[in-house]
Design a protein around this motif. Structure first.
Motif, PDB file in Angstrom:
ATOM      1  N   ARG A   1      14.850  61.449  40.532  1.00 29.86           N
ATOM      2  CA  ARG A   1      16.007  62.297  40.229  1.00 29.86           C
ATOM      3  C   ARG A   1      16.156  62.681  38.814  1.00 29.86           C
ATOM      4  O   ARG A   1      17.230  63.274  38.460  1.00 29.86           O
ATOM      5  N   TRP A   2      15.531  61.783  37.922  1.00 23.82           N
ATOM      6  CA  TRP A   2      15.924  61.693  36.690  1.00 23.82           C
ATOM      7  C   TRP A   2      14.690  61.352  35.738  1.00 23.82           C
ATOM      8  O   TRP A   2      13.593  61.163  36.196  1.00 23.82           O
ATOM      9  N   GLY A   3      14.505  61.940  34.564  1.00 20.93           N
ATOM     10  CA  GLY A   3      13.348  61.550  33.523  1.00 20.93           C
ATOM     11  C   GLY A   3      13.734  61.645  32.296  1.00 20.93           C
ATOM     12  O   GLY A   3      14.833  61.612  31.825  1.00 20.93           O
ATOM     13  N   VAL A   4      12.778  61.571  31.344  1.00 26.50           N
ATOM     14  CA  VAL A   4      12.930  61.340  29.854  1.00 26.50           C
ATOM     15  C   VAL A   4      12.054  62.632  29.395  1.00 26.50           C
ATOM     16  O   VAL A   4      10.960  62.842  29.803  1.00 26.50           O
ATOM     17  N   ALA A   5      12.615  63.352  28.387  1.00 22.00           N
ATOM     18  CA  ALA A   5      11.924  64.524  27.786  1.00 22.00           C
ATOM     19  C   ALA A   5      12.352  64.192  26.237  1.00 22.00           C
ATOM     20  O   ALA A   5      13.501  64.384  25.886  1.00 22.00           O
ATOM     21  N   THR A   6      11.101  63.773  25.380  1.00 19.35           N
ATOM     22  CA  THR A   6      11.212  63.405  24.432  1.00 19.35           C
ATOM     23  C   THR A   6      10.301  64.022  23.219  1.00 19.35           C
ATOM     24  O   THR A   6       8.918  64.624  23.509  1.00 19.35           O
ATOM     25  N   SER A   7      10.705  63.909  21.941  1.00 22.12           N
ATOM     26  CA  SER A   7       9.784  64.448  20.980  1.00 22.12           C
ATOM     27  C   SER A   7       8.827  63.343  20.445  1.00 22.12           C
ATOM     28  O   SER A   7       7.857  63.737  19.677  1.00 22.12           O
ATOM     29  N   GLY A   8       9.090  62.132  20.865  1.00 23.78           N
ATOM     30  CA  GLY A   8       8.198  60.997  20.658  1.00 23.78           C
ATOM     31  C   GLY A   8       6.861  60.918  21.215  1.00 23.78           C
ATOM     32  O   GLY A   8       6.748  61.673  22.484  1.00 23.78           O
ATOM     33  N   THR A   9       6.174  60.155  20.977  1.00 24.65           N
ATOM     34  CA  THR A   9       4.815  59.831  21.728  1.00 24.65           C
ATOM     35  C   THR A   9       4.766  59.065  22.843  1.00 24.65           C
ATOM     36  O   THR A   9       5.959  58.423  22.966  1.00 24.65           O
TER      37      THR A   9
END
Length: 156
Positions: free
Chosen positions: A34-42
């Motif tokens: 139900r959750w995640g990470v959305a990042t500009s990193g590699t």
């Protein structure tokens, strides 16, 4: 070449990573998937930072390699929402950078600014918290109830 130098610099800083206060507790109350990470990193940097901070790697991890356009473009958040199987408008995004707030807002998500370094006015998020110790989540069937305690005004 410049991107390689930036990635190398980011990887060299991984040992300095600390979790935002309250992050472990907040994640422990979120149901799996139900959750995640959305990042500009590699991907490598994201995984290293999460591990260094003692945080779990989510099933949904959208990184720089997976999008054509980085923040403030909303693509990273629309992809994360799709991977979670929901519309972006059903997502609550915690962000500590102006470009991330802009991207999440453009995607249609509800945004909470986390004041790790920026002022509430700089983030321009409708809600702000000092850190994640002030966030409470309870699951009620398919819905998650999120409460912000000691939230700060959007502009100070």
């Amino acid at each position: 070449a410049e991107a390689a130098r930036l990635i190398a610099r980011e990887q060299s800083l991984v040992g300095l990573v600390l979790p935002i206060p309250g992050a472990r507790e907040l994640l422990s109350h979120l149901p799996a998937g139900r959750w995640g990470v959305a990042t500009s990193g590699t991907d490598a940097i994201a995984r290293s930072r999460l591990a260094q901070a003692g945080l779990p790697i989510p099933g949904v991890l959208i990184t720089a390699e997976m999008v054509r356009h980085g923040k403030p473009d909303p693509e990273v958040y629309t992809r994360a929402a799709a991977a979670l199987g929901v519309e972006p408008g059903a997502c609550l995004v915690f962000e500590d950078a102006p470009s991330g707030v802009g991207a999440a807002t453009a995607a249609g998500a509800i945004v909470v600014g986390v004041l790790t370094w920026a002022s509430p006015g700089l983030l321009e998020a409708p809600y702000s918290v000092k850190d994640l110790r002030h966030v409470r989540v309870t699951a009620a069937g398919e819905r998650l109830r999120v409460e912000l305690h000691e939230r700060l005004p959007a502009e100070t």
